[in-house]
Design an enzyme around this catalytic site. Sequence first.
Site, mmCIF file in Angstrom:
data_model
loop_
_atom_site.group_PDB
_atom_site.id
_atom_site.type_symbol
_atom_site.label_atom_id
_atom_site.label_comp_id
_atom_site.label_asym_id
_atom_site.label_seq_id
_atom_site.Cartn_x
_atom_site.Cartn_y
_atom_site.Cartn_z
ATOM 1 N N GLU A 80 3.654 -0.255 -14.055
ATOM 2 C CA GLU A 80 4.974 -0.528 -14.637
ATOM 3 C C GLU A 80 4.831 -1.067 -16.057
ATOM 4 O O GLU A 80 5.646 -0.780 -16.931
ATOM 5 C CB GLU A 80 5.747 -1.501 -13.720
ATOM 6 C CG GLU A 80 6.216 -0.793 -12.454
ATOM 7 C CD GLU A 80 6.399 -1.686 -11.249
ATOM 8 O OE1 GLU A 80 6.431 -2.919 -11.393
ATOM 9 O OE2 GLU A 80 6.513 -1.123 -10.138
ATOM 10 N N ASN B 251 2.381 -8.664 -4.845
ATOM 11 C CA ASN B 251 2.927 -8.599 -6.200
ATOM 12 C C ASN B 251 4.439 -8.701 -6.066
ATOM 13 O O ASN B 251 5.096 -7.741 -5.689
ATOM 14 C CB ASN B 251 2.522 -7.265 -6.853
ATOM 15 C CG ASN B 251 3.208 -7.056 -8.193
ATOM 16 O OD1 ASN B 251 3.749 -8.005 -8.775
ATOM 17 N ND2 ASN B 251 3.187 -5.835 -8.698
ATOM 18 N N TRP B 252 4.960 -9.874 -6.378
ATOM 19 C CA TRP B 252 6.405 -10.101 -6.190
ATOM 20 C C TRP B 252 7.247 -9.386 -7.243
ATOM 21 O O TRP B 252 8.465 -9.327 -7.123
ATOM 22 C CB TRP B 252 6.713 -11.606 -6.223
ATOM 23 C CG TRP B 252 6.192 -12.374 -5.045
ATOM 24 C CD1 TRP B 252 5.526 -11.884 -3.959
ATOM 25 C CD2 TRP B 252 6.323 -13.788 -4.833
ATOM 26 N NE1 TRP B 252 5.223 -12.899 -3.086
ATOM 27 C CE2 TRP B 252 5.698 -14.078 -3.603
ATOM 28 C CE3 TRP B 252 6.885 -14.829 -5.566
ATOM 29 C CZ2 TRP B 252 5.636 -15.378 -3.093
ATOM 30 C CZ3 TRP B 252 6.820 -16.128 -5.058
ATOM 31 C CH2 TRP B 252 6.208 -16.391 -3.826
ATOM 32 N N LYS B 253 6.616 -8.893 -8.280
ATOM 33 C CA LYS B 253 7.347 -8.263 -9.399
ATOM 34 C C LYS B 253 8.447 -9.213 -9.878
ATOM 35 O O LYS B 253 8.279 -10.419 -9.837
ATOM 36 C CB LYS B 253 7.894 -6.903 -8.983
ATOM 37 C CG LYS B 253 6.837 -5.997 -8.348
ATOM 38 C CD LYS B 253 7.266 -4.568 -8.335
ATOM 39 C CE LYS B 253 6.327 -3.756 -7.485
ATOM 40 N NZ LYS B 253 6.388 -2.341 -7.758
ATOM 41 N N GLY C 262 6.366 1.960 -4.651
ATOM 42 C CA GLY C 262 7.793 1.765 -4.421
ATOM 43 C C GLY C 262 8.523 3.009 -3.944
ATOM 44 O O GLY C 262 9.757 3.040 -3.927
ATOM 45 N N GLU D 107 -3.847 2.222 -7.691
ATOM 46 C CA GLU D 107 -2.436 2.352 -7.340
ATOM 47 C C GLU D 107 -1.888 3.670 -7.886
ATOM 48 O O GLU D 107 -1.472 3.730 -9.062
ATOM 49 C CB GLU D 107 -1.630 1.196 -7.938
ATOM 50 C CG GLU D 107 -2.012 -0.166 -7.414
ATOM 51 C CD GLU D 107 -0.833 -1.121 -7.481
ATOM 52 O OE1 GLU D 107 -0.487 -1.692 -6.456
ATOM 53 O OE2 GLU D 107 -0.233 -1.257 -8.569
ATOM 54 N N SER E 148 3.056 1.519 -1.553
ATOM 55 C CA SER E 148 3.798 1.657 -0.292
ATOM 56 C C SER E 148 2.966 1.309 0.941
ATOM 57 O O SER E 148 3.080 1.957 1.982
ATOM 58 C CB SER E 148 4.387 3.064 -0.173
ATOM 59 O OG SER E 148 5.344 3.283 -1.195
ATOM 60 N N GLY F 203 3.547 -4.508 -2.930
ATOM 61 C CA GLY F 203 4.790 -4.805 -3.635
ATOM 62 C C GLY F 203 5.891 -5.176 -2.660
ATOM 63 O O GLY F 203 5.995 -6.317 -2.192
ATOM 64 N N GLY F 204 6.724 -4.217 -2.320
ATOM 65 C CA GLY F 204 7.911 -4.467 -1.506
ATOM 66 C C GLY F 204 7.642 -5.243 -0.226
ATOM 67 O O GLY F 204 8.376 -6.180 0.121
ATOM 68 N N HIS G 223 -0.778 -3.130 -14.621
ATOM 69 C CA HIS G 223 0.065 -2.516 -13.595
ATOM 70 C C HIS G 223 0.760 -1.294 -14.212
ATOM 71 O O HIS G 223 1.132 -1.317 -15.388
ATOM 72 C CB HIS G 223 1.095 -3.532 -13.078
ATOM 73 C CG HIS G 223 1.808 -3.042 -11.858
ATOM 74 N ND1 HIS G 223 2.828 -2.145 -11.927
ATOM 75 C CD2 HIS G 223 1.621 -3.315 -10.543
ATOM 76 C CE1 HIS G 223 3.257 -1.879 -10.694
ATOM 77 N NE2 HIS G 223 2.529 -2.579 -9.835
HETATM 78 C C1 PEP Z 1 2.928 -2.569 -6.604
HETATM 79 O O1 PEP Z 1 3.920 -2.714 -7.297
HETATM 80 O O2 PEP Z 1 1.846 -3.000 -6.998
HETATM 81 C C2 PEP Z 1 3.088 -1.898 -5.317
HETATM 82 C C3 PEP Z 1 2.021 -1.496 -4.695
HETATM 83 O O3 PEP Z 1 4.375 -1.733 -4.861
HETATM 84 P P1 PEP Z 1 4.807 -1.157 -3.411
HETATM 85 O O4 PEP Z 1 3.920 -1.776 -2.382
HETATM 86 O O5 PEP Z 1 6.245 -1.554 -3.259
HETATM 87 O O6 PEP Z 1 4.625 0.342 -3.471
#
Ligand code: PEP
Length: 248
Positions: free
Chosen positions: A97, A11-13, A172, A166, A210, A231-232, A95
């Site tokens: 967010e 997920n590049w956000k 994050g 999640e 994470s 994500g990251g 998501h």
């Molecule tokens: C996400 O945004 O879906 C996510 C899992 O982010 P991260 O891996 O950075 O925690």
Amino acid sequence: MSARRKLVVGNWKMHGSRAGNAELLRGILAAGPCAAELAVCAPFPYLADVATALAGSALAWGAQDCSAHEQGAYTGEVSAAMLAELGCRFVIVGHSERRALHRESDLLVAEKAAAALAHRLVPIVCVGETLLQREHAQTEVVVQRQLGAVLALLGERAREIVVAYEPVWAIGTGRTASPEQAQAVHAVLRAQLAAATGQGASMRILYGGSVKPDNAATLFAQPDIDGGLIGGAALKAADFVAIGRACP
Ligand code: PEP
């Protein structure tokens, strides 16, 4: 051994640039095939570039949201039909967010999942509790409510969805759910999927929050964890590929 093929989705956000994305995709493709299915979910403006870059490759791609509406006066929204026309395979819906920052309700998330399925996209339906909810022993109630709204609207069509657990407190933050914590929630979600669709055993439930190259293998080794939503770590080709390769 599970018959479910592992799936790892980046997920590049709201990150990236045309040049940066091209380099990232080159890096992932250069690593060669992987036993797990890999996919990237890019921001809308980059989807056409991603489609071109990944044409003929085994790397799937998708979007990070879609409208619940078919078409019309919905300024700024992007329909599932548009994503399907472009060749998207996946779309993330619900998501945390979007639930938090855009006040998306459980029903709206369910409607987005329905819109995606109507256009043969695979919705990746995100569910997860906040830290406060976990501390108040509300985790199961919250994720079952969130998934329940989707199952109620979709009925048997829900067999086609992917679920992503999640925990909001893990996204994050660098704070990952332990494999045991994640497995416990995944087992609850799988039982809910099984009761609603009769096919819970074949449906994929991803863990997100994470996930990094050094913790992916133990998470993905859990019996009900079928891969990850990343994500990251999806923004670095080497890390994303290492996470994909951490799938047993
Ligand atoms: C996400 O945004 O879906 C996510 C899992 O982010 P991260 O891996 O950075 O925690």
